[in-house]
Design a protein around this motif. Structure first.
Motif, PDB file in Angstrom:
ATOM      1  N   LEU A 142      34.578  35.875  36.305  1.00 45.28           N
ATOM      2  CA  LEU A 142      34.904  36.087  37.897  1.00 45.28           C
ATOM      3  C   LEU A 142      35.476  37.733  37.963  1.00 45.28           C
ATOM      4  CD1 LEU A 142      34.983  34.759  40.625  1.00 45.28           C
ATOM      5  CD2 LEU A 142      37.478  34.427  39.950  1.00 45.28           C
ATOM      6  N   GLU A 143      34.669  38.508  39.003  1.00 43.89           N
ATOM      7  CA  GLU A 143      35.132  39.708  39.272  1.00 43.89           C
ATOM      8  C   GLU A 143      36.186  39.475  40.389  1.00 43.89           C
ATOM      9  OE1 GLU A 143      32.520  42.709  40.368  1.00 43.89           O
ATOM     10  OE2 GLU A 143      31.043  42.373  38.509  1.00 43.89           O
ATOM     11  N   ILE A 144      37.232  40.029  40.623  1.00 44.78           N
ATOM     12  CA  ILE A 144      38.243  39.997  41.573  1.00 44.78           C
ATOM     13  C   ILE A 144      38.489  41.444  42.323  1.00 44.78           C
ATOM     14  CG2 ILE A 144      40.340  39.227  42.494  1.00 44.78           C
ATOM     15  CD1 ILE A 144      40.464  37.289  40.156  1.00 44.78           C
ATOM     16  N   VAL A 145      38.186  41.512  43.544  1.00 43.31           N
ATOM     17  CA  VAL A 145      38.352  42.656  44.312  1.00 43.31           C
ATOM     18  C   VAL A 145      39.190  42.243  45.421  1.00 43.31           C
ATOM     19  CG1 VAL A 145      37.228  44.499  45.466  1.00 43.31           C
ATOM     20  CG2 VAL A 145      35.925  43.463  43.773  1.00 43.31           C
ATOM     21  N   VAL A 146      40.422  43.173  45.528  1.00 49.35           N
ATOM     22  CA  VAL A 146      41.356  42.817  46.509  1.00 49.35           C
ATOM     23  C   VAL A 146      41.418  43.917  47.495  1.00 49.35           C
ATOM     24  CG1 VAL A 146      43.797  42.381  47.180  1.00 49.35           C
ATOM     25  CG2 VAL A 146      42.741  41.296  45.083  1.00 49.35           C
ATOM     26  N   PHE A 147      41.280  43.904  48.895  1.00 54.96           N
ATOM     27  CA  PHE A 147      41.387  44.821  49.840  1.00 54.96           C
ATOM     28  C   PHE A 147      42.832  44.775  50.708  1.00 54.96           C
ATOM     29  CE2 PHE A 147      36.757  44.557  49.706  1.00 54.96           C
ATOM     30  CZ  PHE A 147      36.475  45.838  49.294  1.00 54.96           C
ATOM     31  N   GLU A 148      43.525  45.609  50.455  1.00 59.16           N
ATOM     32  CA  GLU A 148      44.787  45.453  51.138  1.00 59.16           C
ATOM     33  C   GLU A 148      45.020  46.972  51.839  1.00 59.16           C
ATOM     34  OE1 GLU A 148      47.496  43.716  51.838  1.00 59.16           O
ATOM     35  OE2 GLU A 148      48.261  45.613  53.029  1.00 59.16           O
TER      36      GLU A 148
END
Lengths: 459, 459
Positions: B30-36
């Motif tokens: 699982l790749e995880i990308v977080v946009f904040e």
């Protein structure tokens, strides 16, 4: 003719029962006679250590009720300084002795409420005529100790025997009064009402106050000199003492009940049913520190002498004597105390209790804080949970912390009371604001940790 | 090829979900990308008032995690200062704008976690270019207000609009900084999260601090002078102001979700099921201040923006995204706060909520103390209980008191959570010792009073 209720013992259980009965049945329906051998009805024995320390300046403050006023208001006949010496179940009579003048009275009853409380445990070696040795149960005990501490020559070296709640509280009170204090405990460490890993935190705090702790050290005798106690004798030598306080716990005060044929349970306390009736003896009731009760988690009978239970049980008995219906549904062993600023709470079973009751379980200890970490005054809080395996049902909990820690045990006590699992508990909607908790409350953190521990065992 | 989780919003819900998913699925899975869009991940918005007051000296303390360290440790790709502008459910892509350089990125996802939080309510009259008007949601808001309070000419007169938790806490912070403070509230009184009888105790305490309270007074506009706010206009005239703080609450931040076709519920927040899935849209998850949840007592959907729920919901979503099973089972509306030393706790339904939900009920208010009456520091504690009639089931509870009062709401919250009746509650085994409670705990006294009130109605 009115029926008659006789109450033996005018403290929490007895007076609660009497007043609840009176609330439901007027004086024309029910006469109430209370025999109390002491000078007070309903004083706070739990407050005595704080009077010794000086924190509570006036012993009058510990007395909940003025017996005369209370009895006038409730239309009761309270006979202070009267000790019941015989219960005659056949004739439904009691015999009581007036401790002031030695006179005897004989009174009939329809209902009898037995609420004689508990008496301090006193091993043979503790029976002495030497001055300077004190129990710590009654206001008179407290007054005698205070007088001794103020007398000339002033005692400097105190030895407290027994590390239960009273022992620990008295040790702290003595330190606060400037004495050097040694606490001697037969078990591994004081505060054995929590598991030893949590108890060690308490012992550390006591040492930090300057209290010398001697664990695993049974006392075998007392030494005296010129009629004054001079040392406590142990298996490892003598400990000099100018004042000795016995904090060896209490046992149910059942002598009178046994003589009359009231049944005792496996704990040595009086057996009662849920309505506080003595089984097989219609019209005979008992409540408070003299009875045993159901532990809701272990399912076993236990003897837990504590004012909060005595009040509830007395109330239940009084409602039933009053013709209504109430039950006392058991205890889960919740208790709180403090050692200086260190707060301690416990509920349910300790590891040793869980083992003894045959449970499989996991236990976890979670470190957290009482407030958000950045909020001033944030202090460590340690929460221990014991959960049944594999069900996850909470069996017991302990908290040790530095501020606003002890009463959080109530949150866990209510969860335990309701049979919650630690998995359910992770969902609990508990109050959050920075002055009161981290965003994950210590209780929730501990519950999560217990869930993880259970899952790890399944894998 | 690894699957990909995109998280929109890197605060409590989003980061909890990301880290729980990571814990269960490695980077190859699982790749995880977080946009904040902001500068921080996971800071404590609830702590801002204490930074304004100076009690918390350093805003860094409010930041829970260093995003770079956290993401490196958890093998996540966190893009700070990136705002997602489009969600394309068909193509399973999001478009995000880099707020620093204006550039756009497009990223595919398998799972999408929507965790955009809430935005402050801002009526048309509050939209202004005048300096000296502040919201109070982000650390930037807090920094701007602090700068303004320290600037020359120094503001002397503060008006806080809105008497919810943030409004009350900011009003207190301003008083502590030496400003004259007026709190304007459209409703009858501030702290409407408790019933008005309990809220009056809070209002009294606020007045005692020197805060002027203007209730039942809707604001209609702001006045400015030379580009600076100069007054708050109300239906009863203007109130001069050098600084205005808006504390009008928040609403779920759903613009992006609505545009993409995510379903909203009756509260205006995003609908989710118990596993935090958006119904009908496989692989789309939402949690935190942007979603609605079940109130376990009323059975109605509610929007309760609070960090403690956001954390729990994010954790539940992350466990599910991680391939395991967890549910969020709803809230009961527990909340705590303080006004100076006055502590306030609430849980469950207020009287108005109980009426609106169609319950028959009784309510009682019991006065007691936090400690044994004779113990130093004993202070009043007021407990209100609302119980269903005739069942006696607890529906709601409120506590106002002066010390160690607020968190006792947790005891009542757990009782409520478990559907206890007030009659059951009279039996609860709660911690008793003189420093922590009278022998009848305030919770037990209130439960007894509720039992009596129910019985009186039956007669």
């Amino acid at each position: 003719m009115a029926q008659r209720l006789i109450v033996i013992g005018g403290d929490a259980a007895g007076m609660s029962a009497a007043s609840q009965a009176r609330r439901r049945r007027g004086r024309d329906d029910l006469e109430i006679v209370v025999f109390e051998r002491g000078h007070f009805t309903s004083y706070s024995a739990c407050g005595i250590p704080y009077w010794i320390s000086g924190l509570v300046p006036d012993p009058e403050a510990l007395i909940a009720r003025d017996p005369e006023v209370f009895c006038r208001e409730h239309a009761m006949d309270v006979r202070m300084r009267h000790e019941v010496t015989t219960i005659d179940l056949e004739r439904r009579e009691v015999v009581a002795q007036n401790l002031e003048d030695g006179g005897e009275v004989r009174e009939r009853f329809d209902d009898l409420m037995y609420a004689t409380g508990a008496v301090p445990v006193k091993p043979p070696w503790a029976v002495t005529d030497a001055h300077g040795v004190f129990g710590m149960q009654t206001l008179d005990d407290g007054a005698a100790l205070r007088d001794w501490l103020d007398a000339d020559p002033q005692p400097r070296r105190a030895v407290v025997i027994g590390g239960g709640y009273i022992g620990v509280e008295i040790a702290e009170a003595m330190i606060q009064r400037g004495l050097s204090v040694t606490l001697v405990e037969a078990g591994e460490q004081p505060m054995s009402t929590v598991d030893s890993d949590m108890g060690e935190l308490v012992a550390d705090a006591m040492r930090g106050l300057g209290i010398t702790i001697r664990g695993s050290l049974p006392v075998t005798g007392l030494e005296e000199h010129n009629g004054r106690v001079s040392a406590v004798v142990t298996e490892e030598g003598s400990i000099p003492a100018d004042v000795v306080v016995l904090g060896l716990g209490v046992r149910p005060n059942t002598a009178l009940a046994e003589a009359a044929g009231l049944p005792l349970g496996p704990t040595g306390a009086i057996r009662v049913d849920r309505r506080m009736r003595v089984p097989g003896l219609p019209g005979i009731w008992a409540a408070g520190d003299c009875v045993e009760t159901l532990h809701r988690v272990s399912g076993l009978p236990v003897h837990v002498p504590l004012g909060t239970h005595a009040n509830k049980q007395g109330r239940v008995a009084g409602i039933n004597i009053g013709g209504e219906y109430a039950t006392f549904t058991g205890v889960i062993g919740t208790a709180v105390t403090k050692v200086c600023d260190l707060e301690v709470g416990r509920t349910g079973l300790r590891e040793r209790d869980a083992k003894a009751a045959g449970f499989e379980f996991v236990s976890v200890i979670a470190e957290s804080t009482n407030r958000a970490g950045y909020y001033p005054g944030s202090r460590p809080m340690t929460v221990k949970l014991i959960a049944e395996r594999p069900s996850g049902r909470l069996l017991g909990a302990q908290i040790v912390g530095w501020s606003e820690a002890a009463k959080r045990i109530d949150t866990l006590a209510v969860a335990l009371w309701n049979g919650m699992t630690v998995d359910d508990m992770t969902q609990l909607d508990l109050g959050y604001a920075p002055p009161y908790a981290p965003v994950w409350d210590p209780v929730l953190i501990a519950a999560r940790k217990a869930v993880d521990a259970l899952a790890a065992l399944d894998r």
